[in-house]
Structure formats: structure tokens, C-alpha cells
Design a protein around this motif. Structure first.
Motif, short mmCIF file in Angstrom:
data_model
loop_
_atom_site.label_atom_id
_atom_site.label_comp_id
_atom_site.label_asym_id
_atom_site.label_seq_id
_atom_site.Cartn_x
_atom_site.Cartn_y
_atom_site.Cartn_z
N LEU A 1 -90.00 -64.45 -10.07
CA LEU A 1 -90.90 -63.92 -9.07
C LEU A 1 -91.32 -62.50 -9.43
CD1 LEU A 1 -89.43 -65.04 -5.61
CD2 LEU A 1 -91.07 -66.20 -7.09
N ARG A 2 -92.51 -62.13 -9.03
CA ARG A 2 -92.97 -60.77 -9.23
C ARG A 2 -92.35 -59.87 -8.17
NH1 ARG A 2 -99.26 -61.99 -11.15
NH2 ARG A 2 -98.77 -64.03 -12.06
N SER A 3 -92.55 -58.58 -8.34
CA SER A 3 -91.89 -57.62 -7.43
C SER A 3 -92.45 -57.68 -6.02
CB SER A 3 -92.04 -56.19 -7.98
OG SER A 3 -91.40 -56.07 -9.23
N VAL A 4 -93.75 -57.98 -5.89
CA VAL A 4 -94.37 -57.97 -4.57
C VAL A 4 -95.55 -58.95 -4.54
CG1 VAL A 4 -95.78 -55.96 -5.21
CG2 VAL A 4 -95.46 -56.51 -2.80
N TYR A 5 -95.71 -59.60 -3.40
CA TYR A 5 -96.84 -60.51 -3.18
C TYR A 5 -97.50 -60.16 -1.85
CZ TYR A 5 -94.71 -63.62 -6.70
OH TYR A 5 -94.18 -64.15 -7.85
N ARG B 1 -91.34 -69.07 -0.54
CA ARG B 1 -89.93 -69.01 -0.13
C ARG B 1 -89.14 -70.16 -0.77
NH1 ARG B 1 -92.19 -66.83 4.85
NH2 ARG B 1 -92.69 -68.91 5.62
N ALA B 2 -89.77 -71.33 -0.86
CA ALA B 2 -89.09 -72.47 -1.50
C ALA B 2 -88.84 -72.19 -2.98
CB ALA B 2 -89.94 -73.74 -1.34
N GLN B 3 -89.82 -71.59 -3.66
CA GLN B 3 -89.65 -71.24 -5.06
C GLN B 3 -88.55 -70.19 -5.22
OE1 GLN B 3 -90.33 -72.56 -7.66
NE2 GLN B 3 -90.79 -71.19 -9.37
N ALA B 4 -88.50 -69.25 -4.29
CA ALA B 4 -87.45 -68.22 -4.35
C ALA B 4 -86.07 -68.87 -4.26
CB ALA B 4 -87.65 -67.21 -3.22
N ARG B 5 -85.92 -69.85 -3.37
CA ARG B 5 -84.62 -70.53 -3.26
C ARG B 5 -84.27 -71.25 -4.55
NH1 ARG B 5 -86.73 -71.59 1.94
NH2 ARG B 5 -87.47 -73.67 1.31
N ARG B 6 -85.29 -71.88 -5.18
CA ARG B 6 -85.03 -72.59 -6.44
C ARG B 6 -84.61 -71.61 -7.54
NH1 ARG B 6 -89.38 -75.95 -4.57
NH2 ARG B 6 -90.94 -74.56 -5.49
N LEU B 7 -85.09 -70.39 -7.47
CA LEU B 7 -84.79 -69.40 -8.50
C LEU B 7 -83.54 -68.58 -8.19
CD1 LEU B 7 -88.41 -68.13 -9.30
CD2 LEU B 7 -86.99 -69.72 -10.63
N ARG C 1 -82.73 -61.04 -3.68
CA ARG C 1 -83.08 -61.01 -2.26
C ARG C 1 -84.59 -61.04 -2.09
NH1 ARG C 1 -81.84 -56.34 0.43
NH2 ARG C 1 -81.80 -55.17 -1.52
N LEU C 2 -85.04 -61.71 -1.01
CA LEU C 2 -86.45 -61.76 -0.65
C LEU C 2 -86.64 -61.02 0.66
CD1 LEU C 2 -89.30 -62.99 -1.26
CD2 LEU C 2 -88.63 -64.89 0.25
N LEU C 3 -87.53 -60.02 0.66
CA LEU C 3 -87.89 -59.30 1.88
C LEU C 3 -89.19 -59.91 2.41
CD1 LEU C 3 -87.16 -55.60 0.85
CD2 LEU C 3 -85.60 -57.31 1.82
N ASP C 4 -89.12 -60.49 3.58
CA ASP C 4 -90.24 -61.25 4.17
C ASP C 4 -90.91 -60.37 5.23
OD1 ASP C 4 -91.92 -63.17 5.21
OD2 ASP C 4 -90.41 -64.75 5.24
N PRO D 1 -84.57 -53.76 -8.59
CA PRO D 1 -84.36 -54.98 -9.39
C PRO D 1 -83.82 -56.11 -8.52
CG PRO D 1 -82.62 -53.38 -9.81
CD PRO D 1 -83.66 -52.68 -8.98
N ASP D 2 -84.24 -57.32 -8.81
CA ASP D 2 -83.77 -58.52 -8.11
C ASP D 2 -84.14 -58.53 -6.63
OD1 ASP D 2 -82.63 -59.68 -10.40
OD2 ASP D 2 -80.86 -58.42 -10.19
N VAL D 3 -85.18 -57.78 -6.26
CA VAL D 3 -85.70 -57.81 -4.89
C VAL D 3 -87.20 -58.09 -4.97
CG1 VAL D 3 -86.16 -56.50 -2.78
CG2 VAL D 3 -83.97 -56.23 -3.97
N THR D 4 -87.66 -59.06 -4.19
CA THR D 4 -89.10 -59.37 -4.11
C THR D 4 -89.57 -59.15 -2.68
OG1 THR D 4 -89.17 -60.93 -5.95
CG2 THR D 4 -90.81 -61.22 -4.24
#
Length: 337
Positions: free
Chosen positions: A17-21, A38-44, A77-80, A105-108
Motif C-alpha cells: 500500500l502507498r502511504s496515503v490515499y 481495506r480488504a487489500q490492507a487485510r490481505r497484506l 496499521r491503517l488510519l481510516d 513506516p508501515d502506516v497507511t
């Protein structure tokens, strides 16, 4: 970088995933795109997600704190960040710009905005483009509808002739949510069969040509007051009884209240076994008005039921019109008084 719809599908398949979307535009399409990300984030391997809802008194320092926070349970971690208006304000623009300048790092960071136009673009969104990716999802233009329907059918494992796609485009009258609902129904009715031609499409969506209580409630919850009142008038002209109709309306208002009372909307929607399109329908409705409004609507629906059964004085059809208008447009809630 800015992505179009085709590029977005490729970006979803990337192995990181990229840093921000930034996902912005038509609500239904944004919500679906955010679900896919979010589904792709879980897969990754993103094992933790933190939701930040930007309301009137949102503290933008929460974004910095969430970005800097450590987790004992997840390395990614994903910040939504949910920004309904697409306008972060001065403090929000600074906070998003700061994140993009030095993403942990490791945060999208996922930013979803349900309103978007060229006026929303600003320095902060340019920083998002530089650090990650942005996609603006627009409803199809009139000449794009048939192609859009064909593509969405394909995404559900279906195909249709051009004439059949044109017929469905005409039937939904430019209503994106209605089109999504019809295609979801087709996915159930036509599963595992061959290509749909115009004649079969006519048969499969024939119910859309007549008025029914399902379309009445859908139009009301979607905020389309004019269509909802037309459906109600059509039901009356066809000789439909008001009592069973009010039973269905009460059922759907009770469902809306259960969703409004739920701590986790998505979990409750799953418990209610809502199709994705209907989940988005109720999500939109509950954003337009607070729980108290829907409680008042339910009380009035119960009163109309009593009037229709002769247990209370009044004009049941007139009261039903007022109720439907208030459901579709909460600012018309004075009609409930």
C-alpha cells in the motif's frame, strides 16, 4: 498521484500500500472503493485499523497521535480518516500535509470524502498526490451509463447485450443507487446462466416497471422525495391497501433505528443480512438525520396504521404523504408535527 478508475483497479492489486490515499466523489462509489482498499490492507497484513471521523469538533491532533502511536499487536496499521465534506479546514490541511511530509513506516492513511469538486482541491490534496494516490469517483455521464452498467455486471460475473444494458440504463433513470440495487438482484436471479439479452432483461427487471412498497421505502430512504411520492400515488391508483404497506414501512423504520443504535454499523448491517447496496442506502439516510428523526417517523407510521384500521381519526393517505416527505427530506420534518 491522481488515478483514474482503471488505474485504481491496478493500484488495488499492488503488493504494497502507498502511504496515503484520497478517495473522493460519489458516495456509493467511494464507500465501495474504501471497502476494497481495506480488504487489500487485510490481505497484506495490516492487522490494525483506527477510524477517525471528522465531525464539527474533531481534534486534528488525533491524526498525529494516531500516526505516531505504536501497536503491540500489528506491525502494519491503517488510519481510516472519514472526511464527509471533503474540506479539512486550516488545521486539518496542516495535519494532513504534515503526515504526507513524513509518513510513518508501515502506516497507511485512507482519506474518504463524500463531496468533491474542483473547489475542494487545495495544497493539502496536492501533497496527498505527491505522497500517495487520489481517485475522484464521478457518477456516469448520460452517454456513459450503458458502459458503466456493462462493467458493473461483469464485476458480478454477469454479461449483457448492449440492448439489455441500454434497457437497464433507461429503467434506473440515472439513479446510481437504483442501478447498483438492480444489478445486485440480477446477480442473484441470473447466477450461473448465459448472457442476458434485452428480452430477458425486460423480464428480470419487470417489477421495476410497476409501483411497489419496496421502491417506496427505498426512494424515501434515498432522499428522493419526488419519486417516493410518485410511487405512493401510483400504489394508491393501483388500488393497493395502505395497511400492509404501512406494515412494511414500520419494519424498515425499525431496521433504520437498529442500525442507528448500533455501536458498529457495519457489524449490525451484516447481522441484518443487508446487501451492500441497501447497506449504503441506510448509511446515507442515517447521515441525513439523527436517530430522533427516525424515531419520530416510526411513531407517525404507527399512528397512520391505527388510522387505516379505523382506530383513530384522520386521513391515512394524506398522513402517509407527509411521512414519506419527511423521511426523504428531514428538513420537512415539521410535517410530522
Amino acid at each position: 498521484m491522481p488515478l483514474n478508475a482503471a488505474q485504481w483497479q491496478k493500484a488495488l492489486a499492488e503488493d504494497r500500500l502507498r502511504s496515503v490515499y484520497l478517495l473522493a466523489g460519489e458516495e456509493l462509489l467511494v464507500l465501495e472503493a474504501a471497502d476494497a482498499l481495506r480488504a487489500q490492507a487485510r490481505r497484506l497484513g495490516y492487522g490494525e485499523r483506527e477510524v477517525l471521523d471528522v465531525t464539527q469538533h474533531f481534534d486534528w491532533d488525533d491524526l498525529a497521535r494516531a500516526a505516531a502511536g505504536m501497536s503491540l499487536f500489528a506491525s502494519r496499521r491503517l488510519l481510516d480518516l472519514r472526511l464527509p465534506t471533503g474540506r479539512p479546514g486550516v488545521e486539518g490541511a496542516k495535519a494532513i500535509t504534515a503526515f504526507c511530509a513524513d509518513p510513518p513506516p508501515d502506516v497507511t492513511l485512507l482519506i474518504s470524502a463524500m463531496e468533491w469538486s474542483s473547489k475542494h482541491d487545495g495544497a493539502w490534496s496536492k501533497k496527498v498526490d505527491a505522497a500517495g494516490a487520489s481517485v475522484v469517483f464521478n457518477a456516469p455521464r448520460p452517454y456513459e451509463w450503458s458502459a458503466w452498467i456493462g462493467a458493473r455486471l461483469a464485476s458480478r460475473g454477469l454479461s449483457a447485450t448492449p440492448d439489455a444494458a441500454d434497457l437497464l440504463a433507461q429503467r434506473v433513470e440515472g439513479n446510481l443507487l437504483a442501478a447498483a440495487q438492480e444489478i445486485d438482484k440480477l446477480a442473484v436471479l441470473h447466477r450461473g446462466k448465459t448472457r442476458i439479452d434485452a428480452a430477458e432483461m425486460e423480464n428480470l427487471v419487470a417489477d421495476s416497471a410497476r409501483y411497489d412498497a419496496f421502491k417506496l421505502t427505498d426512494a424515501a430512504f434515498a432522499g428522493d422525495g419526488a419519486r417516493a411520492l410518485r410511487v405512493l400515488a401510483g400504489l394508491r391508483a393501483e388500488g393497493e391497501e395502505l395497511i400492509p404497506m404501512m406494515g412494511w414501512l414500520v419494519n424498515q423504520l425499525q431496521l433504520a433505528l437498529r442500525l442507528a443504535n448500533a455501536r458498529d454499523f457495519a457489524a449490525q448491517a451484516k447481522l441484518e443480512r443487508l446487501w451492500q447496496a441497501r447497506e449504503q442506502l441506510f448509511r446515507q439516510a442515517l447521515r441525513r438525520a439523527p436517530r430522533e428523526h427516525w424515531l419520530a417517523c416510526l411513531a407517525r407510521a404507527a399512528r397512520i396504521d391505527r388510522i387505516a384500521k379505523g382506530r383513530e381519526q384522520g386521513d391515512a393517505w394524506l398522513e402517509a404523504e407527509r411521512l414519506i416527505a419527511a423521511m426523504a427530506e428531514p428538513r420537512a420534518s415539521a410535517a410530522l408535527a
